[in-house]
Design an enzyme around this catalytic site. Structure first.
Site, short mmCIF file in Angstrom:
data_model
loop_
_atom_site.label_atom_id
_atom_site.label_comp_id
_atom_site.label_asym_id
_atom_site.label_seq_id
_atom_site.Cartn_x
_atom_site.Cartn_y
_atom_site.Cartn_z
N GLY A 188 -75.04 -5.71 88.65
CA GLY A 188 -74.09 -4.89 87.92
C GLY A 188 -72.93 -4.47 88.82
NE ARG A 213 -76.99 -4.11 93.79
CZ ARG A 213 -77.19 -3.60 92.56
NH1 ARG A 213 -77.50 -4.40 91.56
NH2 ARG A 213 -77.11 -2.32 92.33
NE ARG A 246 -60.68 -5.83 82.12
CZ ARG A 246 -60.57 -4.89 81.15
NH1 ARG A 246 -61.29 -3.81 81.19
NH2 ARG A 246 -59.75 -5.08 80.14
NE ARG A 283 -79.87 -6.24 85.02
CZ ARG A 283 -79.22 -5.36 85.78
NH1 ARG A 283 -78.15 -5.72 86.46
NH2 ARG A 283 -79.64 -4.12 85.89
CB VAL A 284 -79.97 -9.37 91.69
CG1 VAL A 284 -80.83 -10.61 91.94
CG2 VAL A 284 -78.50 -9.73 91.82
CB SER A 332 -80.73 -0.52 90.76
OG SER A 332 -79.65 -0.09 89.96
CD GLU A 342 -76.70 -3.70 83.26
OE1 GLU A 342 -77.85 -3.69 83.79
OE2 GLU A 342 -75.87 -2.79 83.43
CG ASP A 392 -82.80 5.95 89.94
OD1 ASP A 392 -82.16 6.88 90.44
OD2 ASP A 392 -82.33 4.81 89.72
NE ARG A 408 -79.02 4.31 93.32
CZ ARG A 408 -79.75 4.83 92.33
NH1 ARG A 408 -79.70 4.32 91.13
NH2 ARG A 408 -80.49 5.89 92.54
O1 LIG Z 1 -77.75 -1.86 89.72
P1 LIG Z 1 -77.23 -2.47 88.46
O2 LIG Z 1 -77.31 -3.95 88.47
O3 LIG Z 1 -75.83 -1.99 88.08
O4 LIG Z 1 -78.21 -1.99 87.26
C1 LIG Z 1 -78.52 -0.66 86.92
O5 LIG Z 1 -77.68 0.29 87.54
C2 LIG Z 1 -76.67 0.77 86.64
C3 LIG Z 1 -76.84 2.25 86.46
O6 LIG Z 1 -76.75 2.92 87.67
C4 LIG Z 1 -76.87 -0.02 85.34
O7 LIG Z 1 -76.01 -1.13 85.34
C5 LIG Z 1 -78.32 -0.40 85.44
O8 LIG Z 1 -78.72 -1.51 84.69
O1 LIG Z 2 -80.64 2.10 84.08
C1 LIG Z 2 -81.09 2.60 85.11
C2 LIG Z 2 -80.88 2.02 86.38
C3 LIG Z 2 -81.38 2.62 87.49
N1 LIG Z 2 -82.07 3.76 87.35
C4 LIG Z 2 -82.28 4.32 86.15
O2 LIG Z 2 -82.91 5.38 86.06
N2 LIG Z 2 -81.79 3.73 85.06
#
Ligand SMILES: O=P(O)(O)O[C@H]1O[C@H](CO)[C@@H](O)[C@H]1O
Ligand SMILES: O=c1cc[nH]c(=O)[nH]1
Length: 232
Positions: free
Chosen positions: A20, A24, A43, A87-88, A90, A181, A204, A217
């Site tokens: 995302g 990263r 963007r 996808r990679v 968090s 996502e 988290d 992250r």
């Molecule tokens: O670390 P990314 O890939 O962005 O994914 C997670 O982190 C974001 C929220 O902090 C959202 O996009 C969620 O899906």
């Molecule tokens: O969507 C997300 C991504 C990371 N951590 C969360 O708690 N929610």
């Protein structure tokens, strides 16, 4: 060139990693790829192509949430012929035995989004990972002794839910974590007949409130990236 990606035809590889966070993407390109170049800055949603173990691979930021990710995935598939989308991301853990930095491989994605109900006259479509990519990720993680969990994840439309205990219902049905996502990615991959997989790292815990920093992250989620790079 598409609306949101300025790469020329042929500049994006058939296999792509999708964080995302665009920074990263930059870290992955600079840390893991050889001879990488930046093909997109529209963007600020950075995208790179390089090689990994001699094979061409790209990495593209997708932004946060299903709508943003689906814009990039649609253009990558339709305009640039991308075939394998990994996808990679968090994620926030729902289960008490998941710790910070644990790896989750998403077999399927539940969602609070109405994207499929809107498209299937109120019925549910089940967004599902590609089996071959899933098996390759599992085999690589096992070979490298990287612990992981595989299962259902929740692609939520909301990061800051009004109810801090909302996760408990999902958790009681075995859902592992929230991210934002994967349901969109798996749905688009099914629609266009290409392959998709989400590999996530616990950043988290909804259970105990623990979290890792923004810096981590961005550029400390190595295991997830190593699995993704060896999944094709
Ligand atoms: O670390 P990314 O890939 O962005 O994914 C997670 O982190 C974001 C929220 O902090 C959202 O996009 C969620 O899906
Ligand atoms: O969507 C997300 C991504 C990371 N951590 C969360 O708690 N929610």
């Amino acid at each position: 060139m598409s609306i949101h990606i300025e790469a020329k035809k042929g500049e994006i590889a058939e296999t792509i990693l999708l964080p995302g966070d665009p920074l990263r993407a930059k870290w992955i390109a600079e840390t893991f790829l050889e001879d990488s170049f930046c093909y997109n800055d529209v963007r600020g949603m950075l995208g790179y192509t390089g090689t990994y173990k001699g094979r061409r691979i790209s990495v593209q930021g997708t932004g946060m949430g299903i709508p943003s990710a689906m814009i990039y995935c649609h253009e990558l598939i339709k305009e640039y012929g991308v075939k394998n989308l990994i996808r990679v991301g968090s994620a926030g853990a729902f289960q008490p035995d998941l710790k910070l930095m644990d790896i989750i491989i998403a077999m399927s994605a539940s969602t609070t989004s109405s994207l499929n109900r809107d498209n299937f006259n109120g019925a549910d479509f089940a967004p599902t990972a590609n089996f071959d990519l899933l098996m390759k990720a599992v085999k690589f993680a096992e070979k490298e002794n990287i612990d992981f969990r595989a299962g259902n994840v929740l692609s939520s439309d909301i990061f800051y839910d009004d109810d801090p205990e909302y996760y408990k219902k999902w958790a009681s049905y075995g859902v592992l974590c929230a991210e934002m996502e994967t349901a969109g990615l798996y749905t688009l991959a099914s629609k266009f007949g290409v392959n998709a997989l989400s590999i996530l790292t616990v950043s988290d815990s909804l259970v105990n409130g623990e979290e890792i920093s923004s810096e981590m992250r961005e550029h400390k989620l190595n295991h997830m990236v190593e699995i993704a790079l060896n999944t094709y």
